[in-house]
Design an enzyme around this catalytic site. Structure first.
Site, PDB file in Angstrom:
ATOM      1  N   GLY A  44       0.840  -1.190   0.000  1.00 56.08           N
ATOM      2  CA  GLY A  44       0.000   0.000   0.000  1.00 56.08           C
ATOM      3  C   GLY A  44       0.874   1.238   0.000  1.00 56.08           C
ATOM      4  N   GLN A  49       2.837   9.869   1.423  1.00 60.57           N
ATOM      5  CA  GLN A  49       4.120   9.177   1.332  1.00 60.57           C
ATOM      6  C   GLN A  49       4.893   9.553   0.070  1.00 60.57           C
ATOM      7  OE1 GLN A  49       2.216   5.182   2.322  1.00 60.57           O
ATOM      8  NE2 GLN A  49       4.269   4.998   3.213  1.00 60.57           N
ATOM      9  N   CYS A  92       6.188  -0.177   7.061  1.00 60.24           N
ATOM     10  CA  CYS A  92       5.800   1.055   6.380  1.00 60.24           C
ATOM     11  C   CYS A  92       6.949   1.517   5.493  1.00 60.24           C
ATOM     12  CB  CYS A  92       5.447   2.137   7.409  1.00 60.24           C
ATOM     13  SG  CYS A  92       4.922   3.689   6.674  1.00 60.24           S
ATOM     14  N   LEU A  93       6.619   1.850   4.240  1.00 58.78           N
ATOM     15  CA  LEU A  93       7.655   2.297   3.306  1.00 58.78           C
ATOM     16  C   LEU A  93       8.293   3.611   3.735  1.00 58.78           C
ATOM     17  CD1 LEU A  93       5.886   1.412  -0.071  1.00 58.78           C
ATOM     18  CD2 LEU A  93       7.694   0.130   1.113  1.00 58.78           C
ATOM     19  N   HIS A 134      -4.341   0.957   7.623  1.00 59.75           N
ATOM     20  CA  HIS A 134      -2.985   1.514   7.664  1.00 59.75           C
ATOM     21  C   HIS A 134      -2.898   2.718   6.730  1.00 59.75           C
ATOM     22  CE1 HIS A 134       1.549   1.015   7.812  1.00 59.75           C
ATOM     23  NE2 HIS A 134       1.409   1.761   6.722  1.00 59.75           N
ATOM     24  N   GLU A 135      -3.437   2.583   5.520  1.00 63.73           N
ATOM     25  CA  GLU A 135      -3.366   3.680   4.550  1.00 63.73           C
ATOM     26  C   GLU A 135      -4.269   4.850   4.958  1.00 63.73           C
ATOM     27  OE1 GLU A 135      -0.886   3.572   2.659  1.00 63.73           O
ATOM     28  OE2 GLU A 135      -0.508   1.443   2.976  1.00 63.73           O
ATOM     29  N   HIS A 138      -2.520   6.976   7.324  1.00 68.32           N
ATOM     30  CA  HIS A 138      -1.622   7.933   6.661  1.00 68.32           C
ATOM     31  C   HIS A 138      -2.382   9.197   6.257  1.00 68.32           C
ATOM     32  CE1 HIS A 138       2.336   6.193   6.367  1.00 68.32           C
ATOM     33  NE2 HIS A 138       1.854   5.040   5.938  1.00 68.32           N
TER      34      HIS A 138
END
Length: 151
Positions: A44, A49, A92-93, A134-135, A138
């Site tokens: 994701g 991000q 997480c990226l 999770h997204e 963000h």
């Protein structure tokens, strides 16, 4: 095009993202976000991000195991959350090499606009529900670090 991924503690990751009113105005952002997510080996990726404070994210929870099932969500809204909970280790990226165990609902129901501007409604279970949440975190300026239990 592969976009640079914003890293913690960049302040854009803590901003409340703004709704998108012009889906067509997103241009190639969604395509670029998918390219970036796949290139970074993620499941994701949310707009903040990649430095954009807009309520947009992309996800694909199945591509690492086989077939791709890409999904883009614009202005997602959670309608309901199950009482049942699940615990998963999430990465997480934007916070590489720092997984955190997070407890989230097992199932959610929601609405969103897709990349073609169509209003959608659906339910997500298990890892897909965790990924969506999770997204959405963000988009609300919340990071997995906020779930960490102090040692």
């Amino acid at each position: 095009m592969i976009l640079p991924i914003v890293q913690h503690p960049d302040p854009v990751l803590r901003q409340l993202c703004q709704p998108v009113f012009d889906v067509a105005g997103l241009g190639g952002l969604i395509v670029d976000m998918f390219d970036t997510m796949y290139d970074a080996q993620g499941r994701g990726l949310a707009a903040p991000q990649v430095g954009r404070s807009e309520r947009v994210f992309v996800m694909d929870c199945t591509w690492k195991e086989g077939e791709r099932t890409p999904l883009a969500m614009i202005n997602p809204e959670i309608l309901s959350r199950s009482r049942g909970q699940q615990r998963n280790e999430e990465g997480c990226l934007s916070i590489p090499d720092h997984p955190v165990e997070v407890e989230r609902p097992e199932r959610i129901e929601m609405t969103w606009t897709d990349a073609q501007g169509t209003q959608r409604r659906g339910a997500f279970d298990g890892i897909e529900a965790a990924c969506v949440l999770h997204e959405i975190d963000h988009l609300d300026g919340v990071l997995i670090l906020d779930y960490e239990v102090p040692a």
